[in-house]
Design an enzyme around this catalytic site. Structure first.
Site, mmCIF file in Angstrom:
data_model
loop_
_atom_site.group_PDB
_atom_site.id
_atom_site.type_symbol
_atom_site.label_atom_id
_atom_site.label_comp_id
_atom_site.label_asym_id
_atom_site.label_seq_id
_atom_site.Cartn_x
_atom_site.Cartn_y
_atom_site.Cartn_z
ATOM 1 N N GLU B 67 0.993 -1.294 0.251
ATOM 2 C CA GLU B 67 0.335 0.251 0.390
ATOM 3 C C GLU B 67 0.583 1.328 -0.248
ATOM 4 O O GLU B 67 0.323 2.076 -0.762
ATOM 5 C CB GLU B 67 -1.039 0.258 0.994
ATOM 6 C CG GLU B 67 -1.677 -1.381 1.102
ATOM 7 C CD GLU B 67 -1.878 -2.079 1.394
ATOM 8 O OE1 GLU B 67 -0.685 -2.773 1.826
ATOM 9 O OE2 GLU B 67 -2.576 -3.115 2.408
ATOM 10 N N HIS B 136 -10.913 -4.881 10.621
ATOM 11 C CA HIS B 136 -11.450 -4.910 9.440
ATOM 12 C C HIS B 136 -12.755 -4.145 9.995
ATOM 13 O O HIS B 136 -13.729 -3.873 9.141
ATOM 14 C CB HIS B 136 -11.707 -6.052 8.947
ATOM 15 C CG HIS B 136 -10.441 -6.949 8.215
ATOM 16 N ND1 HIS B 136 -8.887 -7.232 9.381
ATOM 17 C CD2 HIS B 136 -9.974 -6.745 7.622
ATOM 18 C CE1 HIS B 136 -8.524 -7.916 8.411
ATOM 19 N NE2 HIS B 136 -9.159 -7.985 7.021
HETATM 20 C C1 LIG Z 1 -2.063 -4.254 4.929
HETATM 21 C C2 LIG Z 1 -3.135 -4.859 4.191
HETATM 22 N N1 LIG Z 1 -3.112 -5.136 2.958
HETATM 23 C C3 LIG Z 1 -4.404 -5.881 2.487
HETATM 24 C C4 LIG Z 1 -5.233 -6.937 3.215
HETATM 25 C C5 LIG Z 1 -6.306 -7.889 2.480
HETATM 26 N N2 LIG Z 1 -5.477 -9.367 2.497
HETATM 27 C C6 LIG Z 1 -5.788 -9.973 3.010
HETATM 28 S S1 LIG Z 1 -5.458 -11.540 2.915
HETATM 29 C C7 LIG Z 1 -4.861 -10.316 1.015
HETATM 30 C C8 LIG Z 1 -3.964 -11.704 0.831
HETATM 31 C C9 LIG Z 1 -2.556 -12.078 0.907
HETATM 32 O O1 LIG Z 1 -2.406 -12.892 0.359
HETATM 33 P P1 LIG Z 1 -1.338 -13.873 0.547
HETATM 34 O O2 LIG Z 1 0.088 -13.167 1.381
HETATM 35 O O3 LIG Z 1 -0.510 -14.819 -0.229
HETATM 36 O O4 LIG Z 1 -1.419 -14.913 1.952
HETATM 37 P P2 LIG Z 1 -3.105 -16.280 1.543
HETATM 38 O O5 LIG Z 1 -4.592 -15.483 1.605
HETATM 39 O O6 LIG Z 1 -2.720 -16.503 0.277
HETATM 40 O O7 LIG Z 1 -3.169 -16.908 2.883
HETATM 41 C C10 LIG Z 1 -4.669 -9.499 1.051
HETATM 42 C C11 LIG Z 1 -4.964 -8.288 0.438
HETATM 43 C C12 LIG Z 1 -4.779 -6.514 4.586
HETATM 44 N N3 LIG Z 1 -5.653 -7.949 5.439
HETATM 45 N N4 LIG Z 1 -3.888 -5.832 5.033
#
Ligand SMILES: Cc1ncc(C[n+]2csc(CCOP(=O)(O)OP(=O)(O)O)c2C)c(N)n1
Lengths: 325, 340
Positions: B67, B136
């Protein structure tokens, strides 16, 4: 290094899968007919870890009392593998007074100080906290280690990079684990990450980095053992990337249209039946054992869910408690 | 065709946002969208629905989970004359990118003595009500409205969502566009029927800085915003049956704030309830109270009341969460107390 015990690894993976499968079922059971994320006995977002059991089991097999884990929004497999009480965790997911956090936290915010386990719903923000826990362990003169876990998507967040540098420059007993399940919600790794392996990034921070390409609990066990032993011996941090599998949606309710044809083969790639087949072939697992292991896990999960469902719902005014110590 | 001749077509708040962005993208090649899952997925809360199909990956860009980098990149593109619409998935994630927002996006115009403009929109989902817990579920608009240099808009319905988005994109200032998940009209969340409404198909703007009297009344003024407007309108309808006439002022913008509409309404009714889903202390409810007190406290025939989240993080369990949210029941009780 810990001795490899194949049956234990298998048993723990089955236990976690039983748990996630039942939570999946219970989560959806009372959200019908109009699917409403806030409805039912388990409300809110739900990120399940099916397919990623080898990562949690392979890593946690090396942890002992006093070792810490910071997990991300998808925390159940690491929580269970690290010894977080299944009943208290389930009660938290059901928002009950007997839950780990008395219903305040929910599935993305599980705190178990006894097992030094925590998780956070903000991407990559467990990495710095793990550094601090490792710092405390080191200052107290223990040989404990902290393990920070997050997805491959998280490895593009500033906190990840700052933490790697901090841990290396202070020689902290921390292991950075990246679960690469190919997807960050709908964004494939190729769209988010310029390097094919996050292990390559470790070099930039002066620490060893290993990528385990197969979602194989034994390979993970080996690699994690080396990293954890290194941290325990005071030799500093390491990075371990595990190429794993998101068997289900990012969260429950995710239609996964973006996955396309890749979705057709996920069941074939499920690591648990594969491991069972391997153990049978090696003569270390019989059909009967497979059944008894599954039954044992199912009974434990049933008991945890029954405990949660029978536990009291918090009173609204209790929302005002716990802002300050 | 003019707006009045358009057949009544009803769309969700989410669709209205996406439609406004699409219309602006068609008329101005400098407009583009970026954020997490804004592409094929269409935004987790539907704010970019169908834009990827029309404009492709070049103008609807999925970002890494970085971000600070992509919001900062939005700022950089904006100072070079682009008009980026950048999505921060949940406002709660501001923590990982706040420096870009407050020390850069908000301050560049002032610091540069007006030499540099930052015509960008930062949109983010806000709000609670579905057990997404402490990280959230926040609203946080008071936090951003407190920091000078960012316009803050907070639509409560599809029409305003579309008009405020167009206005935000055309504005030469950074605009923080906060939409409530519970007011998006999403199929997967409990929703108020007010989240789906008639919206003209063509482009139009709703001026930033103008509140709306969402319902006229004579006994009590409710000043509020976002999802709480929908709740307040429900309560006003219900209390009308008991002979209580409630006026509902939908602020729509926090920065700039339409003080006149608030003051006119309070002068008329003499009774004021401020409803806010953000934290209570040091926030919107106090600000509205101060405006009334500074202007003429004798307008009030009764001490004003504030209904907001009582300075605790948003808890997970439904009973706890609804224990602290400004529900319809609490709004109705507060109005009844003001009338007694
Ligand atoms: C700082 C932040 N940005 C965005 C999100 C929204 N978000 C939650 S899970 C996710 C994807 C995460 O992907 P990854 O780290 O690969 O983990 P996975 O869900 O595949 O286990 C996002 C963008 C968040 N929770 N926190």
């Amino acid at each position: 290094m810990q001795q490899l015990n194949r049956l234990d690894l298998y048993r723990e993976m089955v236990r976690i899968r039983q748990y996630e499968s039942r939570i999946l079922q219970e989560y959806h059971a009372d959200k019908k007919p109009a699917w409403d994320i806030g409805a039912g006995l388990i409300p809110g977002e739900m990120h399940l870890s099916a397919g990623q059991e080898p990562a949690a089991v392979g890593v946690c097999a090396h942890l002992k009392q006093g070792d810490a884990i910071t997990a991300p929004h998808r925390p159940h497999h690491f929580a269970l593998a690290h010894g977080v009480d299944m009943k208290a965790m389930t009660a938290e997911i059901y928002g009950r007074t007997t839950g780990l956090c008395q219903g305040k936290g929910g599935h993305m915010h599980l705190f178990d100080p006894e097992n030094h386990f925590s998780c956070s719903g903000i991407i990559a923000q467990g990495y710095p906290v793990a550094c601090g826990q490792a710092m405390a362990m080191k200052r107290k003169g223990t040989d404990n280690v902290a393990v920070a876990v997050a997805g491959e998507g998280a490895a593009n967040q500033g906190a990840f990079h700052e933490s790697l540098n901090l841990a290396a420059v202070w020689n902290l007993p921390v292991v950075f684990v990246i679960e690469d399940n190919d997807w960050a919600i709908s964004v494939p790794r190729s769209h988010s990450t310029a390097t094919a392996s996050n292990a390559d990034r470790a070099a930039g921070y002066g620490m060893p980095g290993v990528r385990v390409e197969e979602n194989d609990v034994e390979a993970i066990f080996e690699a994690a053992g080396a990293a954890i032993d290194r941290a325990r011996a005071g030799e500093g941090p390491s990075l371990l990337e595990i190429h794993t599998l998101r068997l289900w949606g990012h969260f429950e309710g995710d239609a996964q249209a973006y996955r396309g044809a890749e979705l057709d083969t996920v069941d074939e790639r499920d690591p648990i039946p594969r491991y069972a087949a391997k153990l049978v072939e090696l003569g270390e697992l019989t059909e009967d054992q497979t059944e008894s292991i599954a039954a044992e896990a199912a009974a434990e999960v049933d008991a945890a869910i029954a405990f949660a469902v029978d536990s009291p719902i918090p009173a609204p005014e209790d929302a005002l408690l716990h802002v300050f110590a | 065709m003019t707006a009045t001749e358009t057949p009544t077509r009803r769309i969700t708040t989410a669709k209205a946002m996406a439609e406004a962005i699409g219309l602006e993208m068609r008329r101005d090649p400098n407009v583009f969208v970026m954020g997490e899952d804004v592409g094929a997925y269409g935004g987790i809360f539907g704010s970019t629905t169908d834009l990827f199909a029309e404009f492709g990956a070049d103008r609807v860009i999925d970002t890494p989970i970085s971000e600070t980098a992509f919001i900062g990149a939005g700022i950089g593109a904006a100072v070079e004359g682009m008009r980026p619409v950048v999505e921060l998935m949940f406002i709660d994630f501001y923590g990982v990118c706040m420096d870009q927002i407050t020390n850069h996006m908000a301050k560049i115009h002032y610091e540069s003595g007006g030499a540099v403009t930052v015509p960008m929109v930062l949109m983010a989902a806000t709000g609670a009500g579905y057990s997404d817990a402490a990280q959230h579920s926040q609203c946080l608009w008071g936090t951003f409205a407190h920091l000078p240099g960012i316009k803050v808009v907070v639509p409560s319905n599809p029409y305003d969502a579309k008009g405020l988005m167009a206005a935000a994109i055309r504005d030469d200032n950074p605009v923080l566009y906060l939409f409530h998940k519970g007011a998006q009209g999403l199929v997967w969340m409990e929703k108020n029927p007010r989240s789906i409404a008639a919206v003209p198909e063509e482009a139009f703007t709703v001026p930033i800085g103008e509140a709306a009297v969402a319902r006229e009344g004579t006994d009590v003024t409710i000043v509020t915003l976002s999802l709480s407007v929908q709740h307040s309108l429900d309560v006003a309808e219900q209390l009308a049956a008991d002979g209580i006439s409630v006026e509902v002022v939908d602020l729509r913008s926090l920065v700039p704030l339409d003080r006149d509409t608030v003051l006119e309404s309070v002068a008329k009714t003499g009774r004021l309830l401020v409803v806010d889903e953000d934290y209570k202390s040091f926030g919107l409810t106090g600000e509205i109270a101060a405006i009334v007190a500074e202007t003429d406290p004798t307008m009030l025939t009764k001490p004003l009341m504030r209904l907001a989240v009582p300075d605790v993080p948003i808890p997970y369990a439904r009973t706890l969460e609804y224990g602290i949210l400004p529900t319809r029941e609490k709004i109705a009780t507060a109005v009844e107390n003001l009338m007694s």
